[in-house]
Structure formats: structure tokens, C-alpha cells
Design a protein around this motif. Structure first.
Motif, PDB file in Angstrom:
ATOM      1  N   CYS A 128       1.701 -10.667   5.145  1.00 21.04           N
ATOM      2  CA  CYS A 128       1.837  -9.204   5.146  1.00 21.04           C
ATOM      3  C   CYS A 128       1.482  -8.601   6.496  1.00 21.04           C
ATOM      4  O   CYS A 128       2.206  -7.774   7.027  1.00 21.04           O
ATOM      5  CB  CYS A 128       0.954  -8.618   4.057  1.00 21.04           C
ATOM      6  N   GLU A 129       0.363  -9.003   7.055  1.00 19.81           N
ATOM      7  CA  GLU A 129      -0.084  -8.356   8.294  1.00 19.81           C
ATOM      8  C   GLU A 129       0.524  -8.984   9.543  1.00 19.81           C
ATOM      9  O   GLU A 129       0.328  -8.495  10.650  1.00 19.81           O
ATOM     10  CB  GLU A 129      -1.613  -8.373   8.377  1.00 19.81           C
ATOM     11  N   GLY A 130       1.219 -10.101   9.369  1.00 13.97           N
ATOM     12  CA  GLY A 130       1.887 -10.740  10.508  1.00 13.97           C
ATOM     13  C   GLY A 130       0.926 -11.259  11.563  1.00 13.97           C
ATOM     14  O   GLY A 130       1.294 -11.465  12.710  1.00 13.97           O
TER      15      GLY A 130
ATOM     16  N   ILE B  62      -8.917  -2.993  -2.065  1.00 15.28           N
ATOM     17  CA  ILE B  62      -8.322  -2.014  -2.977  1.00 15.28           C
ATOM     18  C   ILE B  62      -7.150  -1.423  -2.212  1.00 15.28           C
ATOM     19  O   ILE B  62      -7.334  -0.886  -1.116  1.00 15.28           O
ATOM     20  CB  ILE B  62      -9.330  -0.886  -3.321  1.00 15.28           C
ATOM     21  N   GLU B  63      -5.948  -1.532  -2.771  1.00 18.54           N
ATOM     22  CA  GLU B  63      -4.775  -1.056  -2.036  1.00 18.54           C
ATOM     23  C   GLU B  63      -3.930  -0.115  -2.906  1.00 18.54           C
ATOM     24  O   GLU B  63      -3.053  -0.564  -3.639  1.00 18.54           O
ATOM     25  CB  GLU B  63      -3.938  -2.244  -1.563  1.00 18.54           C
ATOM     26  N   PRO B  64      -4.176   1.196  -2.805  1.00 15.43           N
ATOM     27  CA  PRO B  64      -3.287   2.129  -3.493  1.00 15.43           C
ATOM     28  C   PRO B  64      -1.983   2.285  -2.720  1.00 15.43           C
ATOM     29  O   PRO B  64      -1.954   2.095  -1.502  1.00 15.43           O
ATOM     30  CB  PRO B  64      -4.074   3.437  -3.489  1.00 15.43           C
TER      31      PRO B  64
ATOM     32  N   GLY C 126     -17.837   0.986  11.290  1.00 12.51           N
ATOM     33  CA  GLY C 126     -16.558   1.040  11.997  1.00 12.51           C
ATOM     34  C   GLY C 126     -15.460   1.124  10.959  1.00 12.51           C
ATOM     35  O   GLY C 126     -15.590   1.876   9.973  1.00 12.51           O
ATOM     36  N   GLU C 127     -14.400   0.326  11.109  1.00 13.96           N
ATOM     37  CA  GLU C 127     -13.252   0.462  10.205  1.00 13.96           C
ATOM     38  C   GLU C 127     -13.586   0.019   8.781  1.00 13.96           C
ATOM     39  O   GLU C 127     -14.057  -1.084   8.552  1.00 13.96           O
ATOM     40  CB  GLU C 127     -12.086  -0.389  10.739  1.00 13.96           C
ATOM     41  N   ILE C 128     -13.298   0.902   7.855  1.00 11.98           N
ATOM     42  CA  ILE C 128     -13.527   0.579   6.437  1.00 11.98           C
ATOM     43  C   ILE C 128     -12.193   0.602   5.681  1.00 11.98           C
ATOM     44  O   ILE C 128     -12.011  -0.075   4.681  1.00 11.98           O
ATOM     45  CB  ILE C 128     -14.567   1.565   5.850  1.00 11.98           C
TER      46      ILE C 128
ATOM     47  N   GLY D 281      -2.255  -7.466  -0.753  1.00 12.27           N
ATOM     48  CA  GLY D 281      -1.292  -7.342  -1.853  1.00 12.27           C
ATOM     49  C   GLY D 281      -0.257  -6.254  -1.608  1.00 12.27           C
ATOM     50  O   GLY D 281       0.540  -5.936  -2.477  1.00 12.27           O
ATOM     51  N   GLN D 282      -0.268  -5.704  -0.409  1.00 10.72           N
ATOM     52  CA  GLN D 282       0.515  -4.494  -0.154  1.00 10.72           C
ATOM     53  C   GLN D 282       2.018  -4.620  -0.421  1.00 10.72           C
ATOM     54  O   GLN D 282       2.615  -3.749  -1.067  1.00 10.72           O
ATOM     55  CB  GLN D 282       0.301  -4.053   1.296  1.00 10.72           C
ATOM     56  N   LEU D 283       2.638  -5.685   0.083  1.00 13.68           N
ATOM     57  CA  LEU D 283       4.100  -5.754  -0.027  1.00 13.68           C
ATOM     58  C   LEU D 283       4.521  -5.784  -1.492  1.00 13.68           C
ATOM     59  O   LEU D 283       5.453  -5.087  -1.902  1.00 13.68           O
ATOM     60  CB  LEU D 283       4.649  -6.957   0.731  1.00 13.68           C
TER      61      LEU D 283
END
Ligand code: 4AD
Length: 463
Positions: free
Chosen positions: A167-169, A247-249, A385-387, A209-211
């Protein structure tokens, strides 16, 4: 067995005072004199333990007075108020059954143990105050997240853990294979013959799980995933794990603005939920782990997140380049030191950074009109930092295909994904919240290894 939870004794004290109760738990400490003694017992249902007083009227007094820390016992006795003491009540034991004894070499003695040491006994550390609080709050956060999305009619989608795509390549995948690695079948040209492998093709553990999530958003409009993800990222830091939950909405008929509104309201909801439902644990974190935690979290729920574009952020950070190990310039990815500087020194609250250069972001993000940046967003919070990382997705078939080709990705791996842009494409956006980073943020714990029951990090896969 008819046991009362220590939680209920505290929460419904008046109901139980002066009655006979039975609890089951583990000995935290034991002091004894000639004819009587005190045992501090914790059953894991509440942050505070209960003191049990026993005397030689017990049939098995000799057995009880010799108990070691860690033993499992069942205590029956009267709950009596102790207004002059720190604890509001104690149990005067009438009967103590030894369910399972412990030995003098029990690794958790009363002294304070370092987190480093406790990581070496991850099977026992949930019996300590800090880890009991961390893992109870972790469980509450998971519940709050489901509650937030379910209350808004989002559909929970179980995306697969074994996939054929990246997904993230970023090429940071753990391969999944049933092949004998010492004897890998080869094609005549020397390449690996994956037709002999279980799935007939190369596969890996999912990085996101995004795609798959997007495909369900194109059917249900609003969905979310909540599951394990895996990254073979060789980053030995306090905020990277090889196995973490995300968690991926994913929301359809929505753009980057809607995405940020959702992320901000989700984080505020979780914080409020935990402050309301784990007051004892949160007070403990504030007293012993991170002094400013409660003030900070209360401020977050009562103020708006800051917003800045990547280009503006770079202009701000460039003025402070003398403070950074990695100097900032347009086009470079933000390092943790830059992220933390923005959120801790400049904005002093969570901040959304948007519109990153396309070169440093994934292939699926929607191209902005400038042709240089994409509709991406990262949410940065103090201490970490990034969350959250998210974006509006490219919904134009031709543009997405061009990007896939430009990056040399295998078109056949993304056919299903391209189909979404062919059959009723709709504007959509989503984000990924790193669950462990969220737990760190809410507890003030500073190492990701201390918010995962059994952490997997570089060189570490114990238990
Ligand atoms: O920014 P990331 O890589 O975004 C995605 O995976 C997108 N597919 C999400 C989406 O749009 N649906 O990761 C999202 C979040 C990060 O912000 C971080 O909190 C967490 O996942 N994360 C990690 N947490 C612990 N250990 C690691 N190695 C992590 N990598 C990412």
C-alpha cells in the motif's frame, strides 16, 4: 465462582460495607506479626488494591503468613470502613484459600523496577501499577474508537492481513511464504518460482488496510478498519514497532477538509472518553509518568488543532535550522525533531500539516492543482510527532494510472483499485491513526515498547 471485583467494592462501596465478600487476586505485599498480618491484594479489575487483615483465627494461619508475593488467593471476609486510613476500607479475613502459591524468587518485589527490566518479563509486567494502568487504558481507547465510529454509522471492515500489494510503496514488508528458504525453487532464469508457493505469487503481511478499505467505502460510504499492520522498517526508535495496530477510516463524497474534521473530532472523543472512564489511571500517569499530562489533554479537547501547509512549515522551520540535526529544506521529509518542534515549540498543541510534495508521499494521494503537492495530511502531537497520516485519494482513473506507471508499480496488482475509479468514482479521503502512538499520547508513556503487551521491534520477538 461467586467473586466480587475489587472495582465494584470501590465503585459501590456502600452496598458492600459491613457485608461478607469474597475476592480472588494476587498478593502484592505481605506483612505479619506474631498473631496477625496484612496482605495487599490486587485482582486487576481496579487500579487500587485492597488490604486484607488476617489473624491466627484462620485455620491455615501458618500457610498464609508464609505466602510469597505473587501468590493467588481467594479471600472471604467482612468489608469494614477504615476512615482514618488512606484506603476507605479493608477486608477482615474469615477464610483465605491459597489457589496457587508463589516462590521467593518472584521477579516483582516491592522495590521500583525499571521499564527496561520489566520489558524482559513482559508476561509478568501487567501485574505492576504502571502496566496495569497502561493496558487498561489501551483497552478503553480501543473501545472508545469503536464507539466513536459505530455511533456515526461507520461500517467496521476486516481487511486482510496477508496481501499481494504494498500500500505505501515503501518496500518495508515481511514476506509470507511456505517455501523452504534453504531450497527456494527457481525459474530457469534464476528468479524465484512463486508458482510453487502457497498463493502462487509473492505475498506479504499488510502494511495498511487502506486499499481494501477504499473498496468498501465505495459501497458503504463510511467505513473504518482496526487491525494489526506490519512494517519491516529498520527503525530502532521509541515510536516504531514492527507490528502495530492501525485505525483507518475511509469516507466517500468527502475531501481533505472533511478528513481533518473527522480526525480532530475522533481524537477529542477518545481523550474525553478516557478522562471520564479511567480517572484513577489518568491521575496516576499525571503524578508518576508525565506531570503535565492532564492539563495538556484538557487543553486539547477545549481548543482547535492548528493547521499549516508543508510549504509554510518548511519556511518556519528553516528559521530554526541551527537547532536541528537534519537541516530542513523544501522537498525533504519532516523528521521527528522537526515534527516535535512544530507541535511543541511553535503551536504547543496538535497540528495538521497538509499538502506535502508528491515525491515524499504514496502513489494514491490526490494531486493538487500546483502539480507539485498532494492533498496529504499528517497530524503531529506534542511528545510524539506524527500520530496520524492521511490524504484525499486520487479519484481520476487516468491520473492514478499515470502515477502507478510513473512509479514503476505493477499495474496488474492495482487493477481492483483502478476499477474503483472506473465504476462510479467518488471523491474520498481517509487516514490512519497509529494505535500505539495514540496510547503513548494519552498515557504519557515515552517508549512504544511499553504500550504493547508483547512488542515486536528490530531484533526483538520475545514470547
Ligand atoms: O502514515 P502512514 O504510513 O499511513 C498509512 O499507512 C496510510 N495507508 C493511512 C491511511 O491513509 N489510511 O501510517 C499511519 C500511522 C502513522 O501516522 C503512525 O501513527 C503509525 O501509523 N505508524 C506506526 N506506528 C508504529 N510503528 C510504526 N512502524 C509505524 N508506522 C506508521
Amino acid at each position: 465462582m461467586d467473586l466480587v471485583n475489587i472495582r465494584d467494592l470501590f465503585r459501590s462501596k456502600d452496598e458492600y460495607l459491613d457485608t461478607t465478600v469474597t475476592i480472588g487476586g494476587w498478593v502484592r505485599s505481605l506483612r505479619n506479626s506474631k498473631n496477625f498480618g496484612f496482605i495487599v491484594v490486587n485482582d486487576g479489575t481496579f487500579f487500587e488494591p485492597v488490604q486484607v487483615v488476617f489473624s491466627n483465627v484462620l485455620e491455615n494461619f501458618e500457610e498464609v503468613e508464609k505466602l510469597n508475593v505473587g501468590a493467588a488467593i481467594i479471600v472471604t471476609g467482612k468489608l469494614v470502613a477504615t476512615p482514618e486510613m488512606k484506603q476507605p476500607f479493608e477486608i477482615q479475613a474469615e477464610k483465605i484459600e491459597v489457589e496457587g502459591a508463589s516462590t521467593p524468587d518472584y521477579p516483582l518485589q516491592k522495590k521500583k523496577h525499571s521499564f527496561e527490566y520489566l520489558r524482559t518479563i513482559s508476561h509478568l509486567r501487567p501485574r505492576t501499577n504502571t502496566f496495569e494502568a497502561v493496558f487498561r487504558v489501551r483497552s478503553l481507547i480501543a473501545y472508545a474508537i469503536h464507539k466513536f465510529f459505530q455511533e456515526r454509522d461507520f461500517v467496521y471492515v476486516h481487511t486482510p492481513l496477508i496481501t499481494g500489494s504494498d500500500c505505501e510503496g515503501a518496500g518495508e514488508m515481511f514476506q509470507v511464504t511456505t517455501m523452504d528458504l534453504a531450497n527456494v525453487p527457481k525459474n530457469p532464469d534464476g528468479t524465484v518460482d512463486y508458482t510453487k508457493d502457497f498463493f502462487n505469487k509473492p505475498t506479504n503481511l499488510t502494511v495498511s488496510g487502506q486499499l481494501n478499505g477504499e473498496t468498501y467505502a465505495m459501497a458503504f460510504k463510511n467505513i473504518y478498519t482496526f487491525g494489526p499492520t506490519f512494517r519491516a522498517e529498520n527503525s530502532n526508535t521509541t515510536r516504531h514497532a514492527a507490528e502495530f495496530w492501525m485505525i483507518e477510516p475511509e469516507i466517500a463524497f468527502a475531501d481533505l477538509e472533511d478528513d481533518m474534521i473527522l480526525a480532530e473530532s475522533m481524537l477529542k472523543y477518545i481523550i474525553r472518553y478516557v478522562l471520564e472512564n479511567a480517572p484513577e489511571e489518568m491521575a496516576f500517569f499525571n503524578n508518576f509518568i508525565d506531570k503535565g499530562l492532564l492539563d495538556r489533554l484538557n487543553n486539547v479537547v477545549n481548543s482547535d488543532f492548528a493547521r499549516v501547509t508543508y510549504t509554510e512549515a518548511i519556511e518556519i522551520l528553516e528559521k530554526h535550522n541551527d537547532k536541528f540535526e537534519y537541516k530542513v529544506s523544501w522537498g525533504a521529509d519532516l523528521q521527528t525533531e522537526h515534527e516535535r518542534y512544530l507541535t511543541e515549540e511553535i503551536y504547543k498543541r496538535p497540528v495538521f500539516v497538509t499538502d506535502y510534495p508528491k515525491e515524499i508521499k504514496a502513489f494514491y494521494m490526490k494531486m493538487n492543482e500546483d502539480g507539485k503537492t498532494v492533498a496529504a495530511v499528517d497530524c503531529l502531537v506534542p511528545g510524539i510527532g506524527e500520530i496520524i497520516g492521511g490524504s484525499q485519494r486520487e479519484d481520476d482513473y487516468d491520473k492514478l494510472l499515470a502515477r502507478i506507471n510513473e512509479l514503476g508499480l505493477r499495474e496488474e496488482d492495482y487493477e481492483f483499485y483502478l476499477d474503483l475509479r472506473k465504476y462510479g468514482s467518488a471523491r474520498h479521503a481517509g487516514f490512519g491513526l497509529g494505535f500505539e502512538r495514540c496510547v503513548m499520547y494519552l498515557t504519557g508513556m515515552s517508549n512504544i515498547r511499553d504500550v504493547i503487551p508483547f512488542p515486536r521491534t528490530v531484533n526483538n520477538c520475545e514470547l
